[in-house]
Design an enzyme around this catalytic site. Sequence first.
Site: not given
Ligand code: GAL
Length: 654
Positions: A143, A302
């Site tokens: 990110e 994700e």
């Molecule tokens: C994303 C991040 C992850 C985790 C996730 C939880 O922004 O890449 O590592 O933190 O959010 O919401």
Amino acid sequence: MIKIGIDYYPEHWPPALWEEDAARMERLGVHVVRVAEFAWSRLEPEEGRFDFSWLDEAIAVLSRHGMKVILGTPTNCGPMWLYHDHPETLQRGRSGQPSLTGIRGHRCMQSPTFRRYAGRIVEEMARRYAGRPEIFAWQIDNELDSNHCTCPACTAGFRDYLREKYGTLEALNEAWGTVVWSGEYSAWEQISIQTEEGCLADWYNPARMLDYERYAAACTADYVRFQAELIRRYDPAAVITTNSCFPAHMPDFHQEFAPLDVASYDNYPPVRLPENPEALYSNAFALDFVRSFKQQNFWIMEQLGGPMGGWSPITPAMEPGMLEGYALQAVAHGADLISFFRWRTACTGAEMFCHGLLDHDNRPNRRLEELERLCRRLEGLPELNRTTLHSQVALLYSSEQEFALKNQRQSEGFAYWTQLRLFHNACMSLGVNVDVLPETAPLEGYRVALVPTHFITDPQVVANLETFAQAGGTVVITNRSGVKDKHGNCVLGQPLPTLLRKLCGCTVAEYDAIGPATQQITTSQGSSYRVTSWCDLLTPETAEVWARYTGRFYAGTPAITRNRFGKGWAYYVGTVGEKALYRALLLEILPRQGIPAMDMLPVGVEVTERTGPGGSYRFIFNNTLHGQSFPMNGQTVTLGAMEVLIQTGDGQWR
Ligand code: GAL
Ligand code: ZN
């Protein structure tokens, strides 16, 4: 086949659990597992001592169960020994103070020392895993935001960037207009990138701020290229991505993804669905935006797998259908891989209540069942990845506008992102595929170009739009276009919209930045719409009037115009309207361009289409928590809450 993935942190769990975890993933039908993106302290526990044994073992376990791995480079989280022994690797905040460790992402992407250590661990990994059949792809860091660090290395870098761009200080002073407030520089060392903590960006010279944003974004892109080159040196065939999100300091995504093979996004759509229907379709916009990064299908690295929380209060439980619905929504907008965050909710650390698919109890649950259903459904559509979205409507985006408008607010509540979304929302509400395009992209093959707020004016973009309209396309331009030159300065002696005047066939006699106040406009057909934020008082030259204001001292003055230009049209929307206004505009424009619009779709229902050698698939997604039904092609379509229906080219519902 669309790939299903899992974000997994073997280093968080006793190795005795890995086998069971992998077997459960295999039973679900998982194809890929992302690992290691925060694991630097376990991969290099002390300077120069590397330990890949645990990662090898985890990869071996996963691969015995038929899954491939997406390897994260662990550079988001430098180990504590690095920051302690080499404090120059720490990022510095706005006013120059080093960031305090204890969270993550503390590193300065530009620091030569950090680059040396990051480069070494990336190289170690690349050398070790290059060409191994277990490796599906690489993810760089995590990110990335635009590199807003103010350390000495970043400051020196900015000065170099400016020297390269302007050559002399005279040219820089001229371009930035530093005569204002005695800001003229007489030595490069006088140029700082620090800003007063708590002081709004608007107080600083906007030309300087714009160049700074460009530089910070270029640093991030350079950092990505640096890692990608290291990986490719050992593994020329590597497939490389990085997982994007939309942070406060937005990078220039088109530049950032240029050296990479595929764009990725971390997709966390709202769990608490907006009651306000105006807010719907925002996730659809995010997904179309990500597809624009490389103008091709993308991955979700994700995907929402459970209620969020940990560093924030816990959000409500996911509604039934939400896990599957949101994943298929991403596919409907061009995702070819969906990796769920995360396998099991962490028992330690700041995210221990940021839920994964499994809860702490590790028992089967509703979310896992839904994931299984999703896997079975996608297995039944094995050709889907050989399709993509095709669109005749282009929505033009540039990080230039993003940067310039963020650092210099135009009217209370007026935002570039909102401008883009108003147009995108209207397209979604009519079931029309939209491509978000970089502003400078060629427009061949499109029929409609939507251009919200072309604030920093690029003569090349203006020329493209003129050619496009000349040949029969329809262009829609809004207020705050043509305002600034490439340095971020206003132009003397030319009425707005300056370079766009000929295309739009009108000028702006005066403007009224009304902020949150509202008023009305009425079209020549007699419809009325509420408008807010900004009112350009237009003087048509060659254009005809489409709508007029009804209030204030300028009642009767044109607010929206339409200009015949060659074989096409250019609309100028001098204000910011309610959603219905954009729908009405598109309901006039789309049919004239031969683009079918579905004006019968209920609010919150999205229709998109993927086509290609793999067939054609129409996705119908109900992004609401109530059932909906509506007529389509002589049939009644009925959808439950969060339900997605997929219709293939042969008319079958899948
Ligand atoms: C994303 C991040 C992850 C985790 C996730 C939880 O922004 O890449 O590592 O933190 O959010 O919401
Ligand atoms: Zn720095």
